[in-house]
Design a protein around this motif. Sequence first.
Motif, short mmCIF file in Angstrom:
data_model
loop_
_atom_site.label_atom_id
_atom_site.label_comp_id
_atom_site.label_asym_id
_atom_site.label_seq_id
_atom_site.Cartn_x
_atom_site.Cartn_y
_atom_site.Cartn_z
N LEU A 121 14.11 2.32 -1.28
CA LEU A 121 15.01 1.17 -1.23
C LEU A 121 14.21 -0.13 -1.09
O LEU A 121 14.55 -1.15 -1.71
CB LEU A 121 15.99 1.34 -0.07
CG LEU A 121 17.09 0.30 0.09
CD1 LEU A 121 18.36 0.94 0.63
CD2 LEU A 121 16.65 -0.83 1.04
N THR A 122 13.15 -0.10 -0.29
CA THR A 122 12.32 -1.29 -0.13
C THR A 122 11.71 -1.73 -1.46
O THR A 122 11.59 -2.94 -1.73
CB THR A 122 11.22 -1.02 0.91
OG1 THR A 122 11.84 -0.81 2.19
CG2 THR A 122 10.24 -2.17 1.02
N ALA A 143 0.83 -1.21 0.00
CA ALA A 143 0.00 0.00 0.00
C ALA A 143 0.86 1.25 0.00
O ALA A 143 0.54 2.24 -0.68
CB ALA A 143 -0.94 0.00 1.20
N VAL A 144 1.95 1.25 0.75
CA VAL A 144 2.85 2.41 0.76
C VAL A 144 3.48 2.59 -0.61
O VAL A 144 3.49 3.71 -1.17
CB VAL A 144 3.95 2.25 1.83
CG1 VAL A 144 4.97 3.38 1.72
CG2 VAL A 144 3.35 2.22 3.24
N LEU A 145 4.01 1.52 -1.17
CA LEU A 145 4.69 1.62 -2.47
C LEU A 145 3.74 2.11 -3.56
O LEU A 145 4.14 2.87 -4.45
CB LEU A 145 5.30 0.28 -2.86
CG LEU A 145 6.38 -0.27 -1.92
CD1 LEU A 145 6.95 -1.58 -2.46
CD2 LEU A 145 7.50 0.74 -1.71
N GLU A 146 2.48 1.72 -3.50
CA GLU A 146 1.52 2.14 -4.52
C GLU A 146 1.17 3.61 -4.43
O GLU A 146 0.67 4.20 -5.40
CB GLU A 146 0.24 1.30 -4.41
CG GLU A 146 0.43 -0.13 -4.87
CD GLU A 146 -0.83 -0.95 -4.70
OE1 GLU A 146 -1.69 -0.55 -3.88
OE2 GLU A 146 -0.95 -1.99 -5.38
N ALA A 161 7.02 -3.49 7.40
CA ALA A 161 6.64 -2.84 6.14
C ALA A 161 7.87 -2.39 5.35
O ALA A 161 7.89 -2.43 4.12
CB ALA A 161 5.71 -1.66 6.40
N GLN A 162 8.90 -1.98 6.06
CA GLN A 162 10.13 -1.52 5.41
C GLN A 162 11.30 -2.44 5.77
O GLN A 162 12.43 -2.00 5.91
CB GLN A 162 10.47 -0.09 5.81
CG GLN A 162 10.54 0.15 7.32
CD GLN A 162 11.33 1.40 7.68
OE1 GLN A 162 12.55 1.38 7.75
NE2 GLN A 162 10.62 2.48 7.88
N SER A 163 11.02 -3.73 5.89
CA SER A 163 12.03 -4.68 6.36
C SER A 163 13.37 -4.59 5.63
O SER A 163 14.42 -4.61 6.27
CB SER A 163 11.49 -6.11 6.28
OG SER A 163 12.48 -7.04 6.67
N PRO A 164 13.42 -4.49 4.29
CA PRO A 164 14.73 -4.40 3.63
C PRO A 164 15.53 -3.16 4.03
O PRO A 164 16.76 -3.15 3.95
CB PRO A 164 14.37 -4.35 2.14
CG PRO A 164 13.01 -4.96 2.05
CD PRO A 164 12.32 -4.54 3.32
N ALA A 165 14.81 -2.12 4.47
CA ALA A 165 15.48 -0.87 4.84
C ALA A 165 15.75 -0.75 6.32
O ALA A 165 16.69 -0.06 6.73
CB ALA A 165 14.63 0.32 4.39
N GLY A 166 14.94 -1.41 7.16
CA GLY A 166 15.10 -1.22 8.60
C GLY A 166 14.65 -2.37 9.47
O GLY A 166 14.57 -2.19 10.68
N GLY A 167 14.36 -3.54 8.90
CA GLY A 167 13.73 -4.59 9.68
C GLY A 167 14.57 -5.78 10.07
O GLY A 167 14.04 -6.76 10.57
#
Length: 542
Positions: free
Chosen positions: A217-218, A193-196, A283-289
């Motif tokens: 980045l995500t 939903a955020v990316l869209e 939700a942003q795991s690749p960036a901060g998870g």
Amino acid sequence: MTTPKAARPLLRSALGVLSAAAALLALNAPLHAGTLPTIALPDPAVSPARANLLPVPQARIDEAVASLDELVQDMLERTGVPGLAVAVVHGEETLLMRGWGLRAEGAEEQVDADTVFMLASLSKSVGATVVATQVTDGIVSWGDPVRNHLPWFDLGDPWVSSHVTIGDLYAHRSGLPDHAGDDLEDVGYDRRAVLERLAQLPMGQFRADYAYTNFGLTAAAEAVATATGKDWSTLSEEALYGPLGMEVTSSRHSDYMARDNRAASHVPDANGFRVADLRQPDAQSPAGGVSSSARDMAKWMKLVLSSGRFEGQQLIAPEALVPALSPHAISGHPSDAADRAGAYGYGFGVGVRPTGRVVLSHSGAFAFGAATSYSMLPDLGLGIIVLTNASPTGLPEALTASFLDRAEFGVEQRDWLAAYGPRIAPLSAPVGDLVGVTPPAEPTEARPAEAYTGDYDNAYFGAAEVRETADGLVLEVGPTPQRLRLTHWDGDRFVAFPVTENQPEGSVSQVEFTMGVDGKAETITVEHLNEAGLGEFHRPFS
């Protein structure tokens, strides 16, 4: 403490370099008179791009490692941070791997080398090495347009949307504004939903502007995961964590919360720090998870410093990894011609030490209770990582800077904690133009509640509702939703007190109603959701 509106983009929670000023502080440190060791002529066989005039004997590195206990104890006492873990690697050796302090305030369990911490934005560097494994295998390339794998991805401009690459997004040079989409995560939207919704944001210059974006980045990481047919967390496990033997590392928050040996997250209170455990970054795991331990991260540093080799095996091809460790965007512009610039690669900060050595680094921070940092000197094969369990104080950055100074020069060039602390403290400070402002002594009365109640809509944030409750008016925003009690301020202006990753406790948000000719509100403008100018909600036409 009030954070000025203009400063907020640099003071966000998951900020990797924490601020351009703080990063450049380390790069441009002056040398104290009399502390520079004997200068040596460079080896003619060494590439001019690598040559420096300051050799570092093993004894000086050993002395720097031996001094870490004293340094850590001093910084823990000065900051009140409950606990931390440190790992130092040199070549294929682990020189130090241990913990200090408490996993959770008020409990007895001590931090050790296997205690799992939230990494926050160190996740970007870890994730970049996951991507590099897939570049090695020929599944993707850093130059792949994201739409090759995510046909629906949209940045609002057709040409940019079709040309933005995995590398562009990992280098934060897509044109997305600073921390794009973090406000959507705050109100409960999931990753897709955020990316869209990113296409609705005002864009900067493609490949010219550097702006740090967790969800940009995500999106790149999602493209890589989609190309493999796996979700990002599973890909990270299979491509990196498993082969390296990173047994307690995960990109799923539920795994972190389930660990027996886990460092709780802490936020400031009147007595120092208290347990929070509020941050859920999936939700942003690749960036901060990512969550990990000092032991596991020592293995990761060895992989990076050995150009993709680990325990005799070439897990990542150098030609896939080196681009991530190379400058692609200027993250900190010089304020003077004599200053060194800060640069960013693909998920890695890339700088130059006063000695001339390249330094790879990244910091991570959650206002909800984590602060981390690493620094690596590829020329020496030397790396240090610091993981802490409290909101940012400058301790991780100060400890890595002090260690590198002691390793290269034999002494610190300044009190790094005193230097970093004031620059990083605003990350946990309340935000809002009315923080610390006294309410009007004789405010204009509010209208009856029914003038404000009802449904409202916003293309970016979605539906909102103002309801009357026994405690007064309540504003609900987002799919979760975020529920905010409205306190009257003056006339048709109210205030709310959001507590999210980007609005630390004590923040104040103005909520202003614009009235129609019928005496009912037509729009609401919500201050903490309006940084990009998208925080106005409209009552639907009947």
